[in-house]
Design an enzyme around this catalytic site. Sequence first.
Site, PDB file in Angstrom:
ATOM      1  N   GLU A 435       0.914  -1.261  -0.502  1.00 22.11           N
ATOM      2  CA  GLU A 435       0.130   0.248   0.183  1.00 22.11           C
ATOM      3  C   GLU A 435       0.200   1.259   0.106  1.00 22.11           C
ATOM      4  O   GLU A 435       1.455   1.686   0.866  1.00 22.11           O
ATOM      5  CB  GLU A 435      -0.874  -0.256   1.327  1.00 22.11           C
ATOM      6  CG  GLU A 435      -1.372   0.978   1.634  1.00 22.11           C
ATOM      7  CD  GLU A 435      -2.182   1.200   3.066  1.00 22.11           C
ATOM      8  OE1 GLU A 435      -3.169   2.155   2.873  1.00 22.11           O
ATOM      9  OE2 GLU A 435      -2.345   0.251   3.549  1.00 22.11           O
ATOM     10  N   ASP A 508      -1.527  -1.211   5.593  1.00 27.80           N
ATOM     11  CA  ASP A 508      -1.166  -1.251   6.889  1.00 27.80           C
ATOM     12  C   ASP A 508      -2.538  -1.670   8.168  1.00 27.80           C
ATOM     13  O   ASP A 508      -3.621  -1.965   7.614  1.00 27.80           O
ATOM     14  CB  ASP A 508      -1.510   0.920   6.947  1.00 27.80           C
ATOM     15  CG  ASP A 508      -0.311   1.222   5.977  1.00 27.80           C
ATOM     16  OD1 ASP A 508       0.452   0.760   6.153  1.00 27.80           O
ATOM     17  OD2 ASP A 508      -0.533   2.693   5.862  1.00 27.80           O
ATOM     18  N   ASP A 510      -5.005  -0.356   9.492  1.00 26.99           N
ATOM     19  CA  ASP A 510      -5.597   0.293   9.984  1.00 26.99           C
ATOM     20  C   ASP A 510      -6.972   0.246   9.374  1.00 26.99           C
ATOM     21  O   ASP A 510      -7.106  -0.138   7.991  1.00 26.99           O
ATOM     22  CB  ASP A 510      -5.620   1.773   9.431  1.00 26.99           C
ATOM     23  CG  ASP A 510      -4.908   2.379   8.590  1.00 26.99           C
ATOM     24  OD1 ASP A 510      -5.298   1.581   8.236  1.00 26.99           O
ATOM     25  OD2 ASP A 510      -3.743   3.490   8.828  1.00 26.99           O
ATOM     26  N   ASP A 512      -7.798   1.783   6.804  1.00 31.66           N
ATOM     27  CA  ASP A 512      -8.354   2.082   4.576  1.00 31.66           C
ATOM     28  C   ASP A 512      -7.868   0.387   4.469  1.00 31.66           C
ATOM     29  O   ASP A 512      -7.302   0.350   3.228  1.00 31.66           O
ATOM     30  CB  ASP A 512      -7.631   3.498   4.904  1.00 31.66           C
ATOM     31  CG  ASP A 512      -7.766   4.788   4.667  1.00 31.66           C
ATOM     32  OD1 ASP A 512      -8.907   4.216   5.111  1.00 31.66           O
ATOM     33  OD2 ASP A 512      -7.565   5.878   5.101  1.00 31.66           O
TER      34      ASP A 512
END
Length: 651
Positions: A435, A508, A510, A512
Amino acid sequence: MAKGYDSSDLLILEGLEAVRLRPGMYIGSTGVRGLHHLIWEVVDNAVDEAANGFATKVEVVINADNSVSVTDDGRGIPVSVHPEYGITGVELVFTRLHAGGKFNNDNYAYSGGLHGVGAAVVNALSKWVEVEVYSDGELYRQRFECVYDDDSQKMLYGEPVTKLQKISKTRKQGTKVVFLPDNQVFATIDYQYDAIAHRLRELAFLNKGISFKLVDKRDKREDEFKYDGGIIDFVKYLNQNKATLYDSPITIEGNKDGIYVMASIQYNDSYTDNIVSYVNNIPTGEGGMHETGFKMALTKAMNEQMRKSGILKDKDNNLSGDDFREGLCAVLSLKMQNVQFEGQTKGKLGNPEARIAVEAIISEQLSTYLEDLRNGEVVSKVLEKAMRAAQVREATRKAKRLAREKNKLDSAPLIGKLASCSGKKAAQNELFIVEGDSAGGSAKQGRDRKFQAILPLRGKPLNAEKKRLDQVLANDEFRIIIAALGTGIDEDFNIKSLKYDKVIILSDADQDGAHIRAILLTFFFRYMRGLITGGHVFIGKPPLYKITRGKTIEYAYSDKELDEYTKGKKKYSLQRYKGLGEMNPKQLWDTTMNPDGRSLIRVTIDDAAEAEQRVTVLMGDKVEKRKQYIADNADFNKEDHFAKKEAVTGE
């Protein structure tokens, strides 16, 4: 000097020793999947009683100590003494491999268990097993345990520690098996309620009118599944989060040459198909001869109806099978004898006679349905959808040709994006889909260039669940992924052309990052499913925290690990990683990319129907359903979140 090799080196494993030595050969693994497989083996025996008309209910209870009981109201395991072996039927099936009533067709017309292996394997891999049989007004009980034998000076597994004893009078009929998995065999003996509930619901759909009850005494949960509509209700369940073209599924049922075929069909407005198939209640996730026969019959009957209705003229070519399968949701269930399974996971039916039977029954009954004027409105909607699909298919064919021309590894879209590896052996190579450019830069510097390639995503790809294939192919990020993998897509997919044995999604920790994982997994699930079923897709697990104490650095991958590392310690500094880009190349290599120390989750499809449901809920149009699912399940810091909560799950 080499050691000699003679007959004294040959090892004879007696009784259940072979199961203890190689449990993976019998139950697949000693992880969570293998643990649950013990339940399936006992449940399968109960289901065989129900499927052959001898039982009406099955109950599974998870006890507080993680022992499990499975009860049915069938005929009960035979309690009489076997004339050849001199022991009771109960002792025989729990202590001898390949002993049971399923080898001839007198007791079971159809069976889905391991034909006598299941009960003995459960016994071999448990600390103890207790069996109760309710038969002819009597309650019988026998117990088996792992015991140490002083004479042979070794452990005996699944040894009967009591005789089959007559306990009391009873009005019950059936069998109850209680077992405690051996924690010396399994990595965990903590059963997952949801996984068991999903399988019992599936069995309830496939065995209409049979009640399946699940009780968890650990946290006082319970569910009961019973579907009088059988696979009709199953198709409605699969389509519950989609917009269907009509209300009542098309239902087909018939018998040819001893093969009993049931199918239920309902179309929705999506762009992909979902065919879920079973043989004797066993999921056939890799398809096989029965699915081939189903697809051939569907295509033939639909094309014939297109011509009879005048939609296709004499000069027109037939529509393809893909056109008629767009938006198709179908459940196909067979009952047959002498089943032959193939494929990497033994999930593919290999019997040629199954194709012949399915094709004949589906062709005849589907044609009758399509020609019935009372079904005119339904038929018109299905044929119109197929025509639109054919028109889009032509546009997609042109898009694919353009994509193939653009997506050669040396062509412009990949230059500056894919950092390829120097190794030429695909079986040893890995592709990290990362990402963002920042994380991509760290990964490129930290990797081992010999076998690790890096592909940074500069933008968020499309949600493939809501787009047609031609729209997916127009997306730059997906075109790059397709080109990098080399397998092609959809019906052009060829796993033999895969350039990397491991495709690792690295994003990541999180919201997103979870969204990107879901988007990529949805794309693979819809258009490159062979990557997942072949075991090539993984999720990388980067650390959440860096804990520094003096010159000592430790990494925590969850809040639980953080608590363990910092408990009772006062002097330390803590860094919470917001993204992969915050790690320098060495840290990323040490924590996430080094094969000797990293943690990967292999993405699998254990339950095709449940995977379909999760993909639809998480990535479909119904916002409230998605919000509710996320509220009920999402915990982005939980250690096993991705293993349990992704659209397709990994062990």
